[in-house]
Design an enzyme around this catalytic site. Sequence first.
Site, mmCIF file in Angstrom:
data_model
loop_
_atom_site.group_PDB
_atom_site.id
_atom_site.type_symbol
_atom_site.label_atom_id
_atom_site.label_comp_id
_atom_site.label_asym_id
_atom_site.label_seq_id
_atom_site.Cartn_x
_atom_site.Cartn_y
_atom_site.Cartn_z
ATOM 1 N N HIS A 50 -28.246 68.536 40.175
ATOM 2 C CA HIS A 50 -29.637 68.088 40.020
ATOM 3 C C HIS A 50 -29.963 67.003 41.042
ATOM 4 O O HIS A 50 -30.967 67.093 41.770
ATOM 5 C CB HIS A 50 -29.846 67.557 38.595
ATOM 6 C CG HIS A 50 -31.223 67.050 38.340
ATOM 7 N ND1 HIS A 50 -32.196 67.795 37.701
ATOM 8 C CD2 HIS A 50 -31.814 65.842 38.628
ATOM 9 C CE1 HIS A 50 -33.312 67.088 37.622
ATOM 10 N NE2 HIS A 50 -33.104 65.900 38.173
ATOM 11 N N GLU A 51 -29.119 65.976 41.097
ATOM 12 C CA GLU A 51 -29.380 64.872 42.022
ATOM 13 C C GLU A 51 -29.139 65.276 43.473
ATOM 14 O O GLU A 51 -29.844 64.827 44.379
ATOM 15 C CB GLU A 51 -28.513 63.659 41.652
ATOM 16 C CG GLU A 51 -28.783 63.098 40.261
ATOM 17 C CD GLU A 51 -30.237 62.682 40.050
ATOM 18 O OE1 GLU A 51 -30.923 62.368 41.045
ATOM 19 O OE2 GLU A 51 -30.685 62.686 38.891
ATOM 20 N N HIS A 54 -32.265 66.865 44.809
ATOM 21 C CA HIS A 54 -33.254 65.858 45.228
ATOM 22 C C HIS A 54 -32.929 65.338 46.627
ATOM 23 O O HIS A 54 -33.803 65.241 47.490
ATOM 24 C CB HIS A 54 -33.243 64.676 44.253
ATOM 25 C CG HIS A 54 -33.915 64.945 42.947
ATOM 26 N ND1 HIS A 54 -35.170 65.506 42.846
ATOM 27 C CD2 HIS A 54 -33.514 64.703 41.674
ATOM 28 C CE1 HIS A 54 -35.509 65.611 41.573
ATOM 29 N NE2 HIS A 54 -34.518 65.133 40.836
#
Length: 239
Positions: A50-51, A54
């Site tokens: 997820h990170e 980003h």
Amino acid sequence: MKRNIDVTMIVLIAFVLLFIWRDGVFDHPVEWLIGKLLMLPGIVIGLAFHEYAHALVADKMGDPTPRLQGRLTINPFVHFDWWGILCLFFVGFGWGKPVMIDARNFKNRRRGELLVSLAGVTMNLIIAIVFAVIAKILLMTLGGGFLSGAAGSTLWLMIYYVIFINLVLMVFNLIPCPPLDGFNVVAELFQLKNTEFYWTLRRFDWWILLALMFLGVVDRILSPSVNFLYSLLQNFIIY
């Protein structure tokens, strides 16, 4: 500022302890621990990717900040927020360490911020779909006999948790509440960053989120949404 952070952490700890008591952890501690360990791969994969998503999208959009801060990696320890992991373990939803960006570096600032905000939840959806495909392949090749045995059922449960946790992370982060990605998406779509309302909400972001947790609003959004999405993937896996 330090005092505010301390108070927030105290409230968060109290919230986690409440869930531990509610779930009767101490009644069956061994079974609970085994269940949580089976969840660990899903938590690690979900938060790390997820990170990373980003950071990757921010880098592709022209901002080197995540790369310079060492966030352009799938190494989970770089992305872990230990409070977020604690909540994911005990409460059922959590978060990673936010990726810092400098939107001034984006070629198109509004488009860049919107895509970065959507990157994490998109990655979680992709992971859930990929592991649903893996589950389908396992079911077709190994059959229900292997998956009902000790080793097979453990593997099956771990895959289930990877799918389920990534759906939780996706839906949770899409809630339009600061400091979650969903709020950033709404802010960009409606250009709220030019309003005092936006900055007022950002000043109290964690308190708003904690209040929604305590009042059960987050759970009322998460449970039906995640269950619906999982049922769609489950139908794909089984049929």
